[in-house]
Write a protein that holds these residues in place. Structure first.
Motif, short mmCIF file in Angstrom:
data_model
loop_
_atom_site.label_atom_id
_atom_site.label_comp_id
_atom_site.label_asym_id
_atom_site.label_seq_id
_atom_site.Cartn_x
_atom_site.Cartn_y
_atom_site.Cartn_z
N LEU A 380 34.72 34.29 45.28
CA LEU A 380 34.57 34.88 43.96
C LEU A 380 34.56 36.41 44.01
CD1 LEU A 380 31.90 32.49 42.38
CD2 LEU A 380 34.32 32.64 41.83
N SER A 381 33.95 36.97 45.05
CA SER A 381 33.90 38.43 45.17
C SER A 381 35.30 39.02 45.35
CB SER A 381 33.00 38.84 46.34
OG SER A 381 31.67 38.40 46.13
N VAL A 382 36.17 38.29 46.06
CA VAL A 382 37.54 38.76 46.24
C VAL A 382 38.31 38.69 44.92
CG1 VAL A 382 39.74 38.28 47.38
CG2 VAL A 382 37.61 38.20 48.69
N LYS A 383 38.14 37.56 44.20
CA LYS A 383 38.86 37.40 42.94
C LYS A 383 38.36 38.34 41.86
CE LYS A 383 40.19 32.50 43.19
NZ LYS A 383 40.04 31.17 42.55
N TYR A 384 37.02 38.52 41.79
CA TYR A 384 36.42 39.27 40.69
C TYR A 384 35.61 40.45 41.24
CZ TYR A 384 37.61 34.88 38.44
OH TYR A 384 38.28 33.77 37.99
N ASP A 385 36.31 41.34 41.97
CA ASP A 385 35.63 42.54 42.45
C ASP A 385 35.24 43.45 41.28
OD1 ASP A 385 38.27 42.98 41.84
OD2 ASP A 385 38.58 44.48 43.42
N SER A 386 36.00 43.37 40.19
CA SER A 386 35.61 43.97 38.91
C SER A 386 36.09 43.00 37.83
CB SER A 386 36.23 45.35 38.73
OG SER A 386 37.64 45.28 38.69
N TYR A 387 35.22 42.77 36.85
CA TYR A 387 35.53 41.72 35.88
C TYR A 387 34.93 42.07 34.52
CZ TYR A 387 30.70 40.21 36.55
OH TYR A 387 29.32 40.16 36.60
N ALA A 388 35.37 41.31 33.51
CA ALA A 388 34.82 41.41 32.16
C ALA A 388 34.74 40.01 31.58
CB ALA A 388 35.69 42.31 31.26
N ILE A 389 33.87 39.85 30.58
CA ILE A 389 33.69 38.56 29.89
C ILE A 389 34.31 38.67 28.49
CG2 ILE A 389 32.03 36.92 28.93
CD1 ILE A 389 32.08 36.74 31.87
N LEU A 390 35.07 37.64 28.11
CA LEU A 390 35.65 37.55 26.77
C LEU A 390 34.99 36.38 26.03
CD1 LEU A 390 37.99 38.78 28.67
CD2 LEU A 390 39.52 38.16 26.80
N THR A 391 34.48 36.64 24.83
CA THR A 391 33.94 35.60 23.96
C THR A 391 34.82 35.51 22.72
OG1 THR A 391 31.67 35.90 24.73
CG2 THR A 391 31.96 34.83 22.59
N ALA A 412 48.11 33.41 28.55
CA ALA A 412 48.43 34.81 28.85
C ALA A 412 47.64 35.33 30.05
CB ALA A 412 48.17 35.68 27.62
N LEU A 413 46.36 34.93 30.14
CA LEU A 413 45.54 35.37 31.28
C LEU A 413 46.06 34.77 32.58
CD1 LEU A 413 41.94 35.10 29.74
CD2 LEU A 413 43.20 37.19 30.27
N SER A 414 46.50 33.51 32.53
CA SER A 414 46.97 32.84 33.76
C SER A 414 48.20 33.51 34.34
CB SER A 414 47.26 31.37 33.47
OG SER A 414 48.33 31.24 32.54
N GLN A 415 48.97 34.20 33.50
CA GLN A 415 50.19 34.86 33.98
C GLN A 415 49.95 36.28 34.49
OE1 GLN A 415 52.96 34.71 30.72
NE2 GLN A 415 53.02 32.46 30.67
N SER A 416 48.76 36.83 34.21
CA SER A 416 48.56 38.25 34.54
C SER A 416 47.41 38.51 35.50
CB SER A 416 48.31 39.05 33.26
OG SER A 416 47.16 38.58 32.58
N ARG A 417 46.40 37.62 35.56
CA ARG A 417 45.20 37.95 36.36
C ARG A 417 44.39 36.68 36.60
NH1 ARG A 417 42.98 42.37 32.79
NH2 ARG A 417 45.16 42.51 32.16
N PRO A 418 43.51 36.69 37.62
CA PRO A 418 42.62 35.54 37.83
C PRO A 418 41.62 35.40 36.67
CG PRO A 418 42.72 36.92 39.80
CD PRO A 418 43.37 37.69 38.70
N TYR A 419 41.29 34.19 36.32
CA TYR A 419 40.33 33.95 35.24
C TYR A 419 39.72 32.56 35.43
CZ TYR A 419 43.03 30.36 32.89
OH TYR A 419 43.65 29.17 32.59
N ILE A 420 38.58 32.34 34.78
CA ILE A 420 37.95 31.01 34.70
C ILE A 420 37.40 30.87 33.29
CG2 ILE A 420 36.00 29.56 35.43
CD1 ILE A 420 36.31 30.62 38.22
N ARG A 421 37.69 29.73 32.67
CA ARG A 421 37.10 29.42 31.37
C ARG A 421 35.74 28.78 31.63
NH1 ARG A 421 40.16 26.64 26.23
NH2 ARG A 421 38.42 26.79 24.77
N LEU A 422 34.67 29.47 31.24
CA LEU A 422 33.33 29.06 31.67
C LEU A 422 32.91 27.74 31.08
CD1 LEU A 422 31.31 32.39 31.82
CD2 LEU A 422 32.26 31.05 33.67
#
Length: 723
Positions: A380-391, A412-422
């Motif tokens: 997770l630290s490698v994927k999300y060394d800097s991250y933001a939350i979208l609500t 759109a997120l899947s094509q540009s950056r790592p993400y997880i839908r919480l």
């Protein structure tokens, strides 16, 4: 041992090629079986432990939050019990000049305190020496208070609140009542609607598919987010062994107890566990397929021993020789199956890793002290060394939750950056995504929103974006920031599609906004008089001006305040909620401000129209009640207002306007007229007896009012009659 090993090795080298292949295949199958069994056992145990720890942490946080809310309510009650205002009002005679100003100040204090209490709890104070229960919406006798409590609880009858204990908790059908005894006499009651408590609990269970049960120390059920079978509800859930069956699903209970309640969380196999089972099932299917292919391969080559031996001799001589078409076809099919199985296993392992990451982030969002597994933390630290939350909040024009833009944003997120839908079971869609620039992320979300026209008219779409974080332990803070970004922004009611960045300067803004007392009374008067045109002007001018520049959170709280005020007016007019709305406004999970405002405004107009309908005149009802009860020494403005279910201020103003009399003066006028009739019909009665029969407990008070109204004292009146 060395001799045994040499013997086995010699026999192996002397054996046929087919036998060697059989031995190698059997060894490979045994190793693969052991590896798959270990993988299944490890994943099952690891996920089960993580799910259990997640739910234990959830229960600990939930019980701590609820215990804190109960403590806040009890502290508020204690402060009321020892406050100077309570002592002053309890000892202040009702006929003193300072009584009503003191009473109004006390009611305002109750109203302010109610706004601070959780679960929209309502405080009431009962003074036995005055037989009055004082609440924010008026004063009433204890019997009327009991009747209102019966109505709230669907006819469940109670006359049991006056107990000798210092404090007591009562469990009714729709209400929880907390009673605290005052000294030397009196009680403070706090009413908590179970619907509000259930809304809070249902909001808590959106992250995890759980059932929450709250019961007392004697195992009496108070609240449950799911319907429990009576046989289960009567058992002590903390001592229950094994799973519970609710609606065909298995649940495991874990409990925690505080001095007042026992909190029980029933958790089932989540979708993550189901997906894990499905992944392991696919793994075993592939293993069975591979095993069958190997057995088929050995069986076919058993019948073709000579060609196989020729092929082996060719390989040993390191020369290329033609193989039979059948052998190459079998080898090709075998390698295709192996390649397909390898790809499928990689996909399943990737999905299992995603499940573990998702589970770890969920746990970390509710407990910042949670320690993740080292390998999960590294990934997770490698994927999300800097991250933001979208609500993301999406609602139709009727305030119903929909999901239309969230899938587009996810693509759109899947094509540009790592993400997880919480999580996807709440009225919000929440994503964690790798991000180093919130402005770029805002532009991405805006492009997604603009790429698709609204499929529903007046649809609400909000996306709150948190600030950038670098520590995974701050995911809970980032989650709150994304929600605050929506709550603290100033909405544009003509533009219902917005992307909002979190701004720290908005965090300290006041959340509670309400009308002034004069404007509130003006709104109540317009509604009760049925003047819809004036009411429309009030909403167009005063309300629109009040809403200007309010934040989203302040706007919702103002609408909630107007909704509560309307409920008080409806109660005074004996109008039920079902008569006004088919679906009442739901502030606990509706964010569509236009819809909520429209619902509340229509409610005011409907109540105003109902007030304008021809009914039995209120003036006639007042006269009839005074004529019937003038002999009651406790007859007062407040008692009449409680009987007619209106405020005493409105009663006094209305009677003065339509009769020309002050209401207190009119009550004394009716009593003196009755006294004159008694004097004429019973000239031998004493003044004390006459005073008591017409509602005066004190002869001096009777004589004073008699002279004020008739111009003579009772004795002089008798003498004039005799002359």
């Amino acid at each position: 041992m060395n001799r045994l090993f040499r013997t086995v090795s010699t026999r192996y080298h002397r054996s046929s090629v087919l036998f060697k292949l059989l031995i190698v295949n059997m060894i490979f199958i045994i190793l693969l079986t052991t590896l798959l069994g270990f993988n299944y056992s490890y994943l099952k145990t690891n996920v089960k432990e993580q799910v259990l720890r997640t739910n234990e942490g959830f229960l600990k946080q939930l019980s701590g939050d609820l215990s804190g809310e109960w403590l806040e309510i009890r502290n508020m009650i204690y402060n009321f019990s020892v406050s100077l205002d309570t002592k002053l009002l309890s000892n202040n005679p009702k006929n003193s000049r300072s009584y009503y100003p003191t009473l109004m100040a006390y009611k305002n204090k109750i109203t302010q305190s109610n706004l601070q209490l959780p679960f929209r709890a309502q405080i009431s104070t009962y003074f036995p020496n005055q037989d009055l229960v004082i609440s924010s919406d008026g004063t009433r006798s204890l019997s009327v208070f009991y009747k209102n409590l019966d109505v709230k609880n669907g006819g469940e009858t109670c006359r049991c609140l006056l107990q000798d204990e210092l404090e007591h908790l009562y469990n009714f059908r729709n209400t929880i009542v907390f009673s605290y005894r005052l000294f030397p006499e009196g009680y403070i009651f706090v009413q908590i609607a179970k619907a509000e408590l259930l809304a809070y609990l249902n909001n808590q269970t959106m992250l995890l598919d759980n059932v929450i049960v709250i019961s007392d120390r004697e195992n009496q059920l108070f609240v449950s987010t799911a319907t429990l079978d009576p046989a289960i509800a009567e058992q002590r859930l903390p001592e229950f062994k094994g799973p519970l069956i609710i609606n065909g699903n298995k649940y495991t209970p874990i409990s925690q107890t505080d001095p007042l309640f026992t909190y029980t969380v029933l958790f089932s196999e989540s979708q993550m566990q189901e997906k894990l089972k499905k992944a392991n099932g696919y793994t075993f299917v592939l293993f069975a397929l591979f095993f069958a292919v190997n057995l088929g391969f050995l069986f076919v080559n058993w019948s073709m021993f000579r060609p196989l031996r020729l092929m082996a001799r060719t390989f040993n001589q390191w020369t290329t020789g033609p193989a039979t078409k059948n052998e190459f076809a079998i080898l090709s099919d075998t390698f295709k199956e192996l390649n397909s199985a390898t790809v499928s296993m990689k996909q399943e392992i990737t999905e299992q890793a995603d499940i573990l990451e998702h589970n770890a982030l969920l746990r970390l969002s509710t407990d910042e002290n949670y320690t993740m597994k080292p390998h999960i933390n590294r990934m997770l630290s490698v994927k999300y060394d800097s991250y933001a939350i979208l609500t993301v909040i999406e609602e139709s024009s009727q305030g119903q939750s929909v999901t239309l833009y969230a899938p587009l944003l996810e693509a759109a997120l899947s094509q540009s950056r790592p993400y997880i839908r919480l999580h996807a079971h709440s009225d919000k869609s929440i994503f964690i995504t790798s991000c180093s620039d919130t402005n770029a992320l805002e532009a991405l979300v805006s492009r997604v929103f603009d790429s698709c026209p609204d499929p529903v008219d007046n649809m609400l779409v909000f996306c709150g974006i948190s600030s950038i974080h670098t520590r995974l332990e701050d995911i809970g803070k980032a989650l709150r920031e994304s929600t605050d970004a929506i709550d603290k922004h100033v909405p544009n009611l003509t533009h219902l599609k917005s992307v909002i960045l979190y701004q720290d300067r908005n965090s300290d803004q006041a959340a509670v906004i309400h009308l002034s007392i004069d404007k509130e009374q003006e709104l109540v008067n317009y509604t009760l008089k049925g003047n819809t045109e004036t009411l429309q002007q009030f909403f167009d001018k005063t309300i629109q001006k009040t809403f200007k520049n309010l934040t989203f959170e302040q706007f919702r709280n103002m609408l909630r305040y107007l909704h509560d005020l309307l409920l008080v007016i409806m109660n005074s007019k004996k109008i039920s909620v079902e008569e006004v709305w088919d679906v009442p406004p739901a502030f606990s999970h509706t964010y569509h401000l236009q819809y909520l405002f429209r619902q509340i405004q229509e409610g005011y107009f409907l109540v105003a129209k109902r007030s304008a309908l021809p009914i039995t005149p209120l003036l006639e009802q007042i006269n009839q009640y005074i004529d019937k009860h003038y002999a009651n020494p406790d007859l007062s403005l407040t008692l009449i207002a409680d009987h007619l279910a209106i405020t005493h201020v409105y009663l006094s103003t209305y009677f003065k306007k339509h009769s020309g009399y002050n209401l207190n003066y009119y009550m004394h006028l009716v009593r003196i007229q009755a006294a004159i009739r008694l004097i004429q019909s019973h000239p031998n009665m004493t003044m004390k007896d006459i005073a008591e029969q017409v509602g005066y407990s004190n002869a001096g008070t009777f004589i004073r009012h008699f002279k004020k109204i008739s111009g003579t004292t009772p004795t002089q009146h008798v003498r004039l009659q005799q002359e």
